[in-house]
Enzyme design. Sequence first.
Site: not given
Ligand code: CAA
Length: 261
Positions: A67, A116, A136
């Site tokens: 998300a 999910e 999460e």
């Molecule tokens: N939400 C918003 N933006 C996201 C995102 C997310 N879940 N995942 C990645 N992005 C964005 C980053 O912020 C980045 O944007 P900017 O360039 O504008 O800063 C872009 O995508 C590229 O990502 P990274 O620079 O972080 O890429 P990376 O290769 O260094 O890392 C990754 C990749 C490990 C997937 C990392 O992006 C990450 O950890 N993302 C979040 C994963 C996460 O925590 N997901 C769970 C979300 S909560 C949820 O889903 C709740 C639910 O159950 C309803």
Amino acid sequence: MNQSEHLLVEKNEGIALVTLNRPKQLNALNKALLSELSEVLESLRDATEIKVVLLTGAGEKAFVAGADIKEFASFNGAQGAELSKEGHLTVFNVIEEFPKPVIAAINGFALGGGLELAMSAHIRIASNNARMGLPETSLGLIPGYGGTQRLPQLIGKGRALEMIFSARMIDAETALNYGLVNQVVPQEKLLEAAQKMARSFMKNSIVAMGYAIESVNAGLLEGSLGYDVEVQAFGDCFETKDFKEGTQAFVEKRKPHFPGA
Ligand code: CAA
């Protein structure tokens, strides 16, 4: 090909390929994308020419990284609950209950809401570079798009809770061993493998598959009587043209041509 702001939809020979298209944000699920996906699902459900739906992510890095954290970072409890509920009702449950097979082609990271989404599909095929997890708890959250329910169904409670507690990612081979994905293929062969599977399903009755989906889901819902739903759905199959054609073809020793009704 149809294109909306965050989705690409390609329809070809009975298969609809829906690509989530926010690659710069690793296809993170914001409200606008989910609302477009909800509309597309509705139209594909009613499109008689479409037999199987494939879901994938744009780019080579991610299926969906979750998300959109930036969008909900300032939400309060009521807004959080609403986000989760709306997701369930408009997209995740809709995919799970979709009356035609939905295959998720996981082409990279499938994290949080991304895993999910893949778990709400009926079948998952992963590329060998895919990495999956429910991170999460590392954000002070729990999975809110069905992960607490669907992950234990697919891989068992102990492994599911370990993935949720650790917030760690697993690789494609581990996901295959866990039964989280049905198949792992090289990334360049992913869509081909998903299409091949879709075509193999299309030889059979899609109408009957809809009834099978309903019956399997009923058995997994707490408090529902899955066997009763199966009995009813089994009976309903006898009223379809596909049933008449399937049994007739068997008797006549020929391949069936299912009318899809
Ligand atoms: N939400 C918003 N933006 C996201 C995102 C997310 N879940 N995942 C990645 N992005 C964005 C980053 O912020 C980045 O944007 P900017 O360039 O504008 O800063 C872009 O995508 C590229 O990502 P990274 O620079 O972080 O890429 P990376 O290769 O260094 O890392 C990754 C990749 C490990 C997937 C990392 O992006 C990450 O950890 N993302 C979040 C994963 C996460 O925590 N997901 C769970 C979300 S909560 C949820 O889903 C709740 C639910 O159950 C309803």
